[in-house]
Scaffold this motif. Structure first.
Motif, PDB file in Angstrom:
ATOM      1  N   ALA A   1      -3.392   2.591  18.881  1.00  0.00           N
ATOM      2  CA  ALA A   1      -4.157   3.618  19.589  1.00  0.00           C
ATOM      3  C   ALA A   1      -4.584   4.764  18.676  1.00  0.00           C
ATOM      4  CB  ALA A   1      -3.333   4.160  20.751  1.00  0.00           C
ATOM      5  N   ASN A   2      -4.148   4.754  17.411  1.00  0.00           N
ATOM      6  CA  ASN A   2      -4.431   5.827  16.455  1.00  0.00           C
ATOM      7  C   ASN A   2      -3.896   7.176  16.915  1.00  0.00           C
ATOM      8  OD1 ASN A   2      -5.770   4.586  14.230  1.00  0.00           O
ATOM      9  ND2 ASN A   2      -7.574   4.281  15.524  1.00  0.00           N
ATOM     10  N   ILE A   3      -2.808   7.137  17.654  1.00  0.00           N
ATOM     11  CA  ILE A   3      -2.173   8.367  18.134  1.00  0.00           C
ATOM     12  C   ILE A   3      -0.754   8.482  17.584  1.00  0.00           C
ATOM     13  CG2 ILE A   3      -1.338   9.613  20.170  1.00  0.00           C
ATOM     14  CD1 ILE A   3      -3.650   8.311  21.737  1.00  0.00           C
ATOM     15  N   GLY A   4      -0.015   7.411  17.683  1.00  0.00           N
ATOM     16  CA  GLY A   4       1.359   7.408  17.217  1.00  0.00           C
ATOM     17  C   GLY A   4       1.508   6.787  15.844  1.00  0.00           C
ATOM     18  N   THR A   5       2.732   6.429  15.500  1.00  0.00           N
ATOM     19  CA  THR A   5       3.072   5.881  14.190  1.00  0.00           C
ATOM     20  C   THR A   5       4.002   4.693  14.390  1.00  0.00           C
ATOM     21  OG1 THR A   5       2.982   8.103  13.223  1.00  0.00           O
ATOM     22  CG2 THR A   5       4.094   6.399  11.932  1.00  0.00           C
ATOM     23  N   THR A   6       3.765   3.609  13.676  1.00  0.00           N
ATOM     24  CA  THR A   6       4.681   2.475  13.741  1.00  0.00           C
ATOM     25  C   THR A   6       5.525   2.325  12.483  1.00  0.00           C
ATOM     26  OG1 THR A   6       2.969   0.955  12.917  1.00  0.00           O
ATOM     27  CG2 THR A   6       3.194   1.178  15.319  1.00  0.00           C
ATOM     28  N   LEU A   7       5.073   2.908  11.367  1.00  0.00           N
ATOM     29  CA  LEU A   7       5.798   2.779  10.092  1.00  0.00           C
ATOM     30  C   LEU A   7       5.632   4.057   9.292  1.00  0.00           C
ATOM     31  CD1 LEU A   7       7.190   0.538   8.108  1.00  0.00           C
ATOM     32  CD2 LEU A   7       4.958   0.581   7.000  1.00  0.00           C
ATOM     33  N   LEU A   8       6.733   4.549   8.745  1.00  0.00           N
ATOM     34  CA  LEU A   8       6.726   5.715   7.867  1.00  0.00           C
ATOM     35  C   LEU A   8       7.573   5.381   6.659  1.00  0.00           C
ATOM     36  CD1 LEU A   8       6.152   8.814   7.355  1.00  0.00           C
ATOM     37  CD2 LEU A   8       8.352   9.224   8.504  1.00  0.00           C
ATOM     38  N   SER A  51       0.835  -1.206   0.000  1.00  0.00           N
ATOM     39  CA  SER A  51       0.000   0.000   0.000  1.00  0.00           C
ATOM     40  C   SER A  51       0.865   1.249   0.000  1.00  0.00           C
ATOM     41  CB  SER A  51      -0.923   0.006   1.216  1.00  0.00           C
ATOM     42  OG  SER A  51      -1.839  -1.063   1.161  1.00  0.00           O
ATOM     43  N   ALA A  52       1.925   1.237   0.784  1.00  0.00           N
ATOM     44  CA  ALA A  52       2.791   2.410   0.885  1.00  0.00           C
ATOM     45  C   ALA A  52       3.456   2.744  -0.444  1.00  0.00           C
ATOM     46  CB  ALA A  52       3.853   2.170   1.953  1.00  0.00           C
ATOM     47  N   ALA A  53       3.737   1.733  -1.250  1.00  0.00           N
ATOM     48  CA  ALA A  53       4.431   1.950  -2.522  1.00  0.00           C
ATOM     49  C   ALA A  53       3.620   2.807  -3.493  1.00  0.00           C
ATOM     50  CB  ALA A  53       4.770   0.605  -3.163  1.00  0.00           C
ATOM     51  N   LEU A  54       2.334   2.970  -3.227  1.00  0.00           N
ATOM     52  CA  LEU A  54       1.473   3.752  -4.119  1.00  0.00           C
ATOM     53  C   LEU A  54       1.614   5.257  -3.898  1.00  0.00           C
ATOM     54  CD1 LEU A  54      -1.791   1.611  -3.799  1.00  0.00           C
ATOM     55  CD2 LEU A  54      -0.064   1.512  -5.606  1.00  0.00           C
ATOM     56  N   PHE A  55       2.296   5.660  -2.833  1.00  0.00           N
ATOM     57  CA  PHE A  55       2.369   7.073  -2.468  1.00  0.00           C
ATOM     58  C   PHE A  55       3.823   7.489  -2.221  1.00  0.00           C
ATOM     59  CE2 PHE A  55      -1.469   5.101  -0.652  1.00  0.00           C
ATOM     60  CZ  PHE A  55      -2.427   5.732  -1.435  1.00  0.00           C
ATOM     61  N   PRO A  56       4.141   8.761  -2.491  1.00  0.00           N
ATOM     62  CA  PRO A  56       5.509   9.223  -2.246  1.00  0.00           C
ATOM     63  C   PRO A  56       5.944   9.030  -0.791  1.00  0.00           C
ATOM     64  CG  PRO A  56       4.326  10.802  -3.590  1.00  0.00           C
ATOM     65  CD  PRO A  56       3.305   9.813  -3.120  1.00  0.00           C
ATOM     66  N   ARG A  57       5.065   9.404   0.131  1.00  0.00           N
ATOM     67  CA  ARG A  57       5.302   9.185   1.558  1.00  0.00           C
ATOM     68  C   ARG A  57       4.012   8.654   2.176  1.00  0.00           C
ATOM     69  NH1 ARG A  57       5.559  13.576   4.323  1.00  0.00           N
ATOM     70  NH2 ARG A  57       6.674  12.760   6.138  1.00  0.00           N
ATOM     71  N   ALA A  58       4.142   7.719   3.084  1.00  0.00           N
ATOM     72  CA  ALA A  58       2.964   7.127   3.706  1.00  0.00           C
ATOM     73  C   ALA A  58       3.323   6.677   5.114  1.00  0.00           C
ATOM     74  CB  ALA A  58       2.442   5.947   2.887  1.00  0.00           C
ATOM     75  N   PHE A  59       2.284   6.452   5.925  1.00  0.00           N
ATOM     76  CA  PHE A  59       2.542   5.998   7.283  1.00  0.00           C
ATOM     77  C   PHE A  59       1.396   5.136   7.771  1.00  0.00           C
ATOM     78  CE2 PHE A  59      -0.168   9.615   8.027  1.00  0.00           C
ATOM     79  CZ  PHE A  59      -0.887   9.306   9.176  1.00  0.00           C
ATOM     80  N   LEU A  60       1.687   4.348   8.799  1.00  0.00           N
ATOM     81  CA  LEU A  60       0.688   3.517   9.460  1.00  0.00           C
ATOM     82  C   LEU A  60       0.603   3.939  10.914  1.00  0.00           C
ATOM     83  CD1 LEU A  60      -1.141   0.922   8.990  1.00  0.00           C
ATOM     84  CD2 LEU A  60       0.718  -0.339  10.115  1.00  0.00           C
ATOM     85  N   ALA A  61      -0.612   4.228  11.367  1.00  0.00           N
ATOM     86  CA  ALA A  61      -0.808   4.618  12.763  1.00  0.00           C
ATOM     87  C   ALA A  61      -0.699   3.408  13.673  1.00  0.00           C
ATOM     88  CB  ALA A  61      -2.182   5.286  12.940  1.00  0.00           C
TER      89      ALA A  61
END
Length: 241
Positions: free
Chosen positions: A142-149, A129-139
């Protein structure tokens, strides 16, 4: 190398504090004896699963901890010293720059080191999914932080981890990945409650060995619920599961 100049496969950058300081919020649930051991176990299981992911070409770990560096290098990770020594985001930018010094066209992703339930197949879905966008992230869960950018070839990573990083990454223009069926990629572990949730998903062998030794008062969370009862967790995943 593809015609667009991008190398095939993602390079992951995993940051890890010195173990003596890592996962400080876990102390209340696990005790000081187990906290650094769990932090190392989390990182070992995270990197093992990441390296088993089909879309991952290599993993660079940014750490100044000698024991962690030795153990992670033995798994096949490239270990980089935290030369900037200016915190998490500077370490990630340093790691991404080191990756691209070797492979200028690399697609780069920053991945948390505290994902002990990480499954290669779920990480693969997120990276697709991330490969479709220049920059992407996964929350995070808790939908507060980030585990993957992530940042595809030619794009800067621009990490903004720490605290409410989901909002900061959104504001930076990164596309949020909304994917079902990837709980292991979102389940980072900072507290006893988080650890119980990871155990319910099924953790890797390094974390399983450490949590099997937890028991009694040292294994209770803030609400008094036992994190583990001295027995191995009921679900143990292997690195390729």
């Amino acid at each position: 190398m593809r015609r667009d100049g991008a190398d095939v496969g993602w390079s992951l950058v995993v940051p890890l504090k010195p173990l003596v300081r890592a996962k400080s919020r876990l102390s209340r649930a696990t005790g000081e004896e187990f906290r650094p051991r769990l932090a190392l176990a989390f990182a070992l299981d995270t990197v093992t699963a990441a390296l088993a992911c089909t879309d991952v070409r290599d993993v660079a770990v940014v750490t100044d901890d000698p024991l962690a560096g030795e153990r992670l290098a033995a798994l096949g990770a490239r270990v980089l010293p935290d030369t900037p020594a200016r915190g998490l985001n500077a370490a990630l930018a340093h790691g991404a720059a080191a990756v691209r010094a070797r492979r200028p066209g690399a697609a780069v992703a920053a991945l948390n080191a505290d994902l002990p339930a990480l499954r290669p197949a779920e990480l693969e879905l997120v990276l697709h999914s991330a490969a479709l966008f220049p920059r992407a992230f996964l929350a995070d869960a808790a939908n507060i932080g980030t585990t993957l950018l992530t940042a595809t070839s030619g794009k800067e990573l621009e990490p903004a981890f720490g605290g409410p990083s989901r909002a900061r990454h959104l504001a930076s223009g990164a596309r949020e990945i909304v994917a079902a069926g990837v709980p292991s990629v979102r389940r980072d572990v900072d507290t006893g409650e988080d650890l119980r949730a990871a155990l319910a998903l099924g953790v890797g062998p390094h974390t399983a060995r450490q949590t099997s030794q937890l028991g009694g008062g040292a294994a209770t969370g803030a609400d008094g619920t036992a994190v583990a009862d001295g027995q191995p967790p009921s679900r143990l995943r292997t690195s390729g599961a």
